[in-house]
Design a protein around this motif. Sequence first.
Motif, short mmCIF file in Angstrom:
data_model
loop_
_atom_site.label_atom_id
_atom_site.label_comp_id
_atom_site.label_asym_id
_atom_site.label_seq_id
_atom_site.Cartn_x
_atom_site.Cartn_y
_atom_site.Cartn_z
N ILE A 34 0.84 -1.21 0.00
CA ILE A 34 0.00 0.00 0.00
C ILE A 34 0.87 1.25 0.00
O ILE A 34 0.59 2.22 -0.72
N LEU A 35 1.95 1.25 0.76
CA LEU A 35 2.88 2.38 0.76
C LEU A 35 3.41 2.62 -0.66
O LEU A 35 3.47 3.75 -1.13
N HIS A 36 3.78 1.55 -1.34
CA HIS A 36 4.27 1.65 -2.71
C HIS A 36 3.19 2.26 -3.61
O HIS A 36 3.48 3.12 -4.45
N ASN A 37 1.95 1.83 -3.45
CA ASN A 37 0.85 2.36 -4.24
C ASN A 37 0.65 3.85 -3.98
O ASN A 37 0.47 4.63 -4.91
N LEU A 38 0.70 4.24 -2.72
CA LEU A 38 0.53 5.66 -2.38
C LEU A 38 1.64 6.51 -2.99
O LEU A 38 1.40 7.59 -3.52
#
Length: 188
Positions: A34-38
């Motif tokens: 999710i961090l990568h997506n953000l």
Amino acid sequence: MSGHPPAIAPSAVTTLISSQPQIPPPHVALSLEILHNLEHQHQWKHLEIHEPFSLSQKQSIPLISGTPPQPIYIHPDEQAYLLEHDIPMKDIPSDREWVIPTAQGEKWTLSRLAGLHDSLPSRAEDFLPESVDLEEATKSMQEYVKLKKEKPWGGKRALLAMVNRGLGGDGTVVYYVTMEGTPKPRQN
């Protein structure tokens, strides 16, 4: 010519997760995804993963904080203030936002969600007034920053980030805004 298909390079998310010093548990891998997506899909800045129980005893899972490129949610009373004082939305700085990582199909209860909201800092701590140049700002904007620092509009909120990881899941992340309390009804 070889009859074998070319090797497929691992995805950026797979590379990020596998670059960890040890194989991360599933909840950490989910947070990294999710961090990568953000960061890469939504251009968030200042991203940080807060390990379980690092904010409070009610924080049972990792949480992510960061700054989106534009405000995610503007409280209706804040919107009214901005309109009343002719402050353009493009001038509004983004607050630090909180993200709750979850996978599709994960079981949630209101008490678990409330516990995570309880572990979040107050909205006043999430306002980043340093992103506004007060010397260059209009009088209206200076007053807005002062008001928002003293008593931010609305209660705590977080984005519930849900990843589609099930059978055939494609890794799509969907974000839902969750808020503390009950919003008062509005008349259109």
